[in-house]
Design an enzyme around this catalytic site. Structure first.
Site, PDB file in Angstrom:
ATOM      1  N   PRO A 294      60.846  -8.380 -16.423  1.00  0.00           N
ATOM      2  CA  PRO A 294      60.592  -9.616 -17.164  1.00  0.00           C
ATOM      3  C   PRO A 294      60.365  -9.393 -18.654  1.00  0.00           C
ATOM      4  CG  PRO A 294      58.658  -9.002 -15.880  1.00  0.00           C
ATOM      5  CD  PRO A 294      59.719  -7.984 -15.574  1.00  0.00           C
TER       6      PRO A 294
ATOM      7  N   ASP B  35      56.334 -11.632 -18.418  1.00  0.00           N
ATOM      8  CA  ASP B  35      55.218 -10.746 -18.717  1.00  0.00           C
ATOM      9  C   ASP B  35      54.318 -11.481 -19.692  1.00  0.00           C
ATOM     10  OD1 ASP B  35      55.056  -8.396 -17.439  1.00  0.00           O
ATOM     11  OD2 ASP B  35      56.297  -7.267 -18.842  1.00  0.00           O
TER      12      ASP B  35
ATOM     13  N   TRP C 252      51.141  -2.464 -17.964  1.00  0.00           N
ATOM     14  CA  TRP C 252      52.220  -1.740 -17.277  1.00  0.00           C
ATOM     15  C   TRP C 252      51.930  -1.589 -15.792  1.00  0.00           C
ATOM     16  CZ3 TRP C 252      56.781  -1.649 -19.097  1.00  0.00           C
ATOM     17  CH2 TRP C 252      56.972  -1.651 -20.481  1.00  0.00           C
TER      18      TRP C 252
ATOM     19  N   GLN D 140      63.011   2.138 -20.905  1.00  0.00           N
ATOM     20  CA  GLN D 140      62.245   1.801 -19.710  1.00  0.00           C
ATOM     21  C   GLN D 140      62.209   2.941 -18.690  1.00  0.00           C
ATOM     22  OE1 GLN D 140      60.325  -0.816 -19.506  1.00  0.00           O
ATOM     23  NE2 GLN D 140      61.033  -1.588 -21.481  1.00  0.00           N
TER      24      GLN D 140
ATOM     25  N   TRP E  13      58.894   1.046 -17.418  1.00  0.00           N
ATOM     26  CA  TRP E  13      58.945   0.224 -16.202  1.00  0.00           C
ATOM     27  C   TRP E  13      59.506   0.978 -14.996  1.00  0.00           C
ATOM     28  CZ3 TRP E  13      62.960  -3.426 -14.050  1.00  0.00           C
ATOM     29  CH2 TRP E  13      62.395  -4.287 -13.105  1.00  0.00           C
TER      30      TRP E  13
ATOM     31  N   LYS F 233      70.658   0.519 -36.764  1.00  0.00           N
ATOM     32  CA  LYS F 233      70.032  -0.402 -35.818  1.00  0.00           C
ATOM     33  C   LYS F 233      70.295  -1.834 -36.262  1.00  0.00           C
ATOM     34  CE  LYS F 233      66.159   1.958 -33.661  1.00  0.00           C
ATOM     35  NZ  LYS F 233      64.716   2.090 -33.571  1.00  0.00           N
TER      36      LYS F 233
ATOM     37  N   LYS G 268      67.537  -7.767 -38.597  1.00  0.00           N
ATOM     38  CA  LYS G 268      67.529  -9.137 -39.063  1.00  0.00           C
ATOM     39  C   LYS G 268      67.561  -9.170 -40.581  1.00  0.00           C
ATOM     40  CE  LYS G 268      65.298 -12.488 -36.101  1.00  0.00           C
ATOM     41  NZ  LYS G 268      64.021 -12.749 -35.496  1.00  0.00           N
TER      42      LYS G 268
END
Ligand SMILES: [Zn+2]
Length: 966
Positions: A45, A84, A524, A560, A564, A597, A600
């Site tokens: 999530p 989350d 976590w 992750q 996760w 990368k 913005k």
């Protein structure tokens, strides 16, 4: 079939979204498969308090495509969203918003109000996420989304916590932890991993500690001068060689320092003289004078003495280690093993403590005190050298504050105890890409450390531990709300388990009072508990949980692997001794075109709305999913030209192919009758296309089953290209022919079936266009599923012919022949008398007409040879020449028909006038062919003005074309 308007991504995608919503296609796809074998997917999530951005389009597309593929395979794919909601990121945002910082100010503001503000913020961008999902075509069940703040979720998290405790794997430890002073909480080692920065400039300080019984100094080295007041010991390596040096300065003053012999390399040899060599063990036990005089020191003979320690390195520094048990893992371990006291000189907000004898430094932020401490020590003559160095340093991954190691009481899961099981159960996980299994993930498991699972914070699931107020070793771990209700004093309201309400719940048992520990659970831990907690297992949905565990598939980015993916694995191994997931696809990262990368600020990628509006979500999805690096944990550079290429060469080409079929079907009144594979075909082109489609079905299905999305999607692009640029191009004439013979019917059926199948193969990757074209193709077929996403995945039929190989040879011969034409300077429209093909492979007789046609020759001679060679007869007779000109005339008339806006089936009256005798003769000679090709009822060479006219030149000869609908 109706005519199709030209493909436009935005229009098509918006139309399909409206169709799906209105007709509940997603819900129906679930309803339709509900008795199928479940395919379990766990969604990693996102935080709903951050906006979706360009980078999310990759993982979102991957998750959706796998769900759609499995659904078409008949599996029941529940796609439940999750959010989350807890943790430092949210707290940090709220602190900023409320313009407060640090725990003191949070308590002053009120924990209840602070947490209420956190709760209110967590769904700030939920709608943006849902809109993003919808627009990019991700189907998921947002209505039944779970959230980590749900009371039911927390109850399951408590249950997981209690299970781990019952297995004896939860303990409280006083350990030196990576600690964020601003957030005032320890972090887990994997959180620390997220925040390392390179090229951080820090002091490099050589400090002298005077030995008590002599005028000699131990020379120690540190990059953390702020920790020197907390110095409690020095350490050396027992068996290493040390030297006493006489150091002299320019003015003739000298002093004696001791350091590892090997480390004299770093000193200027002209400035010292070796007085004596000794071993580390000769130094152990000596005492020295501290460089800071702290007040109220504990009475302890071990303070300020030299110890032996294995972790002392003689490869950097001086081989003499400054030991501050308050600020280092090894330091604390050495202190705990040898009863060296912890001198805590920094408070829990990272500031130098007051009233401990550090006047002048008090209240300073630890790192901010470095300079002043160096100055202070220099003035006391305790500094040998003060320099600067660049190194890698950890910062808080959420608030960017420099971390320190800080000795604190924390609750741990003893992960190191179950390392063998973690490695054993990990063997059952299938990784894409494979190397992560033994690489990034396997290595991480091998080095698994105990997991600090509590945070000294506010916005999180409360730790379910209640401690006896008179005995800290007597505590109760609560595993359910019901249990807490039974144990609690009075009848507390347990509808909201958050702080501060839960802090007021007191347990009275056997005359003893238990209060909850203050901490909340590491968020976590909640992420790792989601397989159980999203179903409120084991309190309900037991059967559903069992069906969904382990997940068939999960997927996230490489970061992750140690977050996760790791926490899921740790918890499932402890609870059930098996992995939480069978397959994991690790996606890569989208980089800007220049390899930087996505930023913005730099605007180095297009706004996603702009991509949706021009190339479309389908093109973006297909572009990302067919990129091998993107779907294999690697970096891909975003290249808008490649995206445009997909828009044009895949979707527009497919659209043109569907249009082509529709146009002739409309003219001929042809209607598809079924979606079955055409049988009893005789034309080699049809046989070839069916075989090619079958081969593609087989390859892409296998790849999709193996989570190899690039190989599951790209072949469809190639198939569309072959279908359009070979099959349709070679079959055009078959659709033109007015006689309604069997060959034409076969062409219709074959092309229709192939296009429907292409739509099905594209459906997981480009859900909009595939459904749009599919619906257009099947609208006349009763019983055809209403949406491609309600249709079943095509199954390839075996084909024993060698048509694919045969056609490949033909293609090679044609390419060779066209190259020979080009080098001879003869246009393709100019017929040749003969072509001789020398070929090492035998050429199928049925396929020779294709070569004849492609090479525009009257005759072909095939010879055996070792090497492929195509020789042209370049002798152009007058008749051949005339025919070539006639072909040019035909091409120009076809063009004129288009410009005049005529439909392909319209018959015309045509006049062709030229003053050139040769061209006039050519037109006369091939009048019948011209008439046939351009659908002219009459051709006249006498000038007359018809409704459309244009002038052209053919090899320098002027020609006037005039035509109108007959
Ligand atoms: Zn922080």
């Amino acid at each position: 079939m109706k005519k199709l308007t030209p493909y436009n991504a935005k229009r098509v995608e918006e139309e399909m979204l409206a169709f799906w919503n209105k007709n509940h296609i997603f819900e129906r796809s679930l309803e339709q498969t509900k008795d199928g074998e479940p395919f379990s997917f766990y969604d990693g999530p996102p935080f709903a308090n951050g906006l979706p951005h360009f980078g999310h389009s990759l993982v979102t597309s991957i998750k959706d495509s796998i769900g759609r593929f499995q659904t078409m395979r008949g599996r029941y794919v529940e796609r439940r969203n999750g959010w989350d909601c807890h943790g430092l990121p949210v707290e940090f945002e709220i602190e900023k918003k409320l313009e407060i910082s640090g725990k003191k100010q949070i308590v002053e503001y009120g924990i209840d109000k602070f947490n209420a503000a956190c709760k209110e913020s967590v769904f700030t961008y939920k709608k943006d996420w849902e809109e993003f999902f919808e627009r990019i075509g991700r189907w998921s069940d947002t209505k039944n989304a779970y959230a980590t703040i749900d009371t039911s979720f927390t109850e399951s998290v408590w249950w997981v916590f209690a299970q781990i405790h019952q297995k004896g794997l939860i303990y409280k430890g006083y350990k030196s932890m990576p600690y964020c002073p601003r957030c005032a909480t320890p972090l887990s080692n994997f959180e620390v991993n997220e925040g390392y920065k390179d090229h951080v400039l820090d002091p490099s300080l050589y400090v002298k500690f005077k030995l008590t019984d002599s005028d000699e100094y131990m020379l120690a080295w540190t990059t953390t001068p702020w920790s020197l007041p907390g110095n409690a010991a020095l350490a050396v390596k027992e068996d290493a060689d040390y030297v006493k040096l006489k150091l002299s300065d320019d003015s003739g003053n000298s002093e004696v320092v001791i350091l590892a012999e090997k480390r004299t390399e770093s000193l200027n040899a002209d400035t010292f003289e070796v007085l004596e060599k000794l071993k580390g063990k000769d130094l152990v036990g000596k005492s020295y004078q501290p460089v800071f005089a702290l007040h109220n020191l504990p009475k302890n003979d071990n303070l300020y003495t030299i110890w032996s320690a294995d972790f002392v390195s003689i490869d950097d520094g001086t081989g003499v280690l400054h030991v501050a048990p308050a600020f280092g893992e090894d330091d604390l371990a050495l202190g705990q093993a040898n009863d060296i006291p912890v001198l805590q000189t920094v408070d829990n907000e990272g500031k130098i403590k007051t009233d401990i004898g550090l006047e002048g430094f008090e209240g300073k932020f630890f790192k901010g005190a470095d300079k002043q401490i160096i100055e202070h020590l220099s003035s006391k003559g305790a500094v040998y050298a003060a320099e600067e160095l660049e190194h890698t340093y950890p910062f808080c991954y959420r608030c960017d504050t420099p971390l320190l190691y800080y000795a604190i009481d924390t609750w741990f899961i003893a992960v190191s105890k179950i390392k063998d099981r973690l490695l054993a159960t990990a063997k059952d996980i299938n990784w894409t890409p494979e190397n992560i299994s033994t690489g990034r993930f396997g290595k991480w498991l091998e080095g698994a450390r105990d997991w600090a699972i509590t945070r000294n914070r506010y916005w999180g699931a409360p730790v379910p531990i209640w401690v006896n107020q008179d005995d800290e070793n007597d505590y109760i771990v609560v595993e359910s709300i019901e249990q807490l209700r039974d144990l609690a004093e009075g009848t507390p309201d347990l509808s909201d388990l958050h702080r501060p309400y839960i802090d007021n719940v007191i347990i009275k048992k056997d005359g003893k009072t238990y209060r909850r520990v203050e901490e909340v659970i590491d968020c976590w831990f909640e992420s790792g508990s989601m397989p159980y907690a999203q179903k409120h297992y084991p309190f309900e949905n037991t059967e559903q949980f069992e069906q969904s565990f382990p997940a068939d598939y999960i997927g996230e980015g490489l970061d992750q692997t140690r977050l996760w993916f790791y926490v899921l694995h740790v918890i499932s191994t402890i609870l059930l001794d098996k992995p939480a997931y069978k397959n994991v696809l690790v996606n890569g990262m989208i980089m800007a075109a220049d390899g930087q990368k996505l930023s913005k600020r730099l605007k180095n990628y297009p706004p996603i709305e702009d991509v949706f509006a021009t190339e479309g979500a389908d093109s973006l999805r297909f572009y990302l999913l067919s990129s091998a690096p993107a779907v294999n944990a690697d970096y891909m550079r975003f290249d808008r030209d490649a995206l445009r290429d997909i828009n044009r060469n895949l979707f527009m080409t497919l659209g043109n192919s569907v249009s082509f079929l529709s146009m002739y079907a409309e003219i001929d009144g042809w209607r598809p009758k079924s979606l079955d594979v055409p049988t009893d075909l005789t034309n080699p082109l049809d046989i070839w296309l069916v075989a090619l489609v079958n081969q593609t079905i087989e390859n892409v299905t296998k790849a999709a089953e193996n989570y190899d999305l690039a190989k599951a999607s790209w072949p469809v692009y190639e198939l569309v290209d072959e279908l359009s640029n070979w099959y349709i191009r070679r079959s055009r004439r078959r659709f033109w022919k007015s006689e309604d013979d069997g060959d034409k019917a076969d062409a219709y059926t074959t092309l229709h079936w192939a296009l429907v199948t292409v739509c099905q193969l594209l459906a997981p990757y480009a859900p909009f266009a595939s459904d749009y074209f599919y619906r257009h193709l099947v609208e006349d077929i009763t019983n055809a599923p209403e949406s491609v996403h309600l249709s079943t995945w095509p199954i390839s039929t075996t084909d024993s012919s060698n048509i694919l190989e045969q056609m490949a040879i033909v293609r090679e011969v044609v390419n060779e022949g066209l190259a020979a034409r080009a080098s001879a300077g003869i246009k393709v429209r100019q017929p040749l008398a003969n072509v001789t093909i020398a070929s090492p492979q035998s050429l199928s007789k049925e396929l020779l007409p294709i070569i004849t046609d492609e090479l525009n020759t009257k005759n072909i001679v095939v010879e055996n040879a070792k090497e492929l060679k195509v020789a042209l007869d370049t002798n152009i007779t007058q008749t051949l020449q005339n025919e070539g000109w006639a072909r040019e005339v035909i091409r120009n008339v076809q063009q004129a028909r288009k410009e005049a806006g005529l439909d392909v089936e319209n018959r015309i009256t045509l006049t062709l006038t030229t003053t050139d005798k040769q061209l006039s003769a050519a037109i006369e000679e091939f009048e019948k062919i011209i008439k046939n090709e351009v659908l002219a009822t009459t051709i006249s060479q006498k000038s007359q003005k018809l409704s459309f006219s244009k002038n052209v030149t053919i090899e320098g000869m002027a020609l006037s074309i005039s035509l109108q609908k007959a």
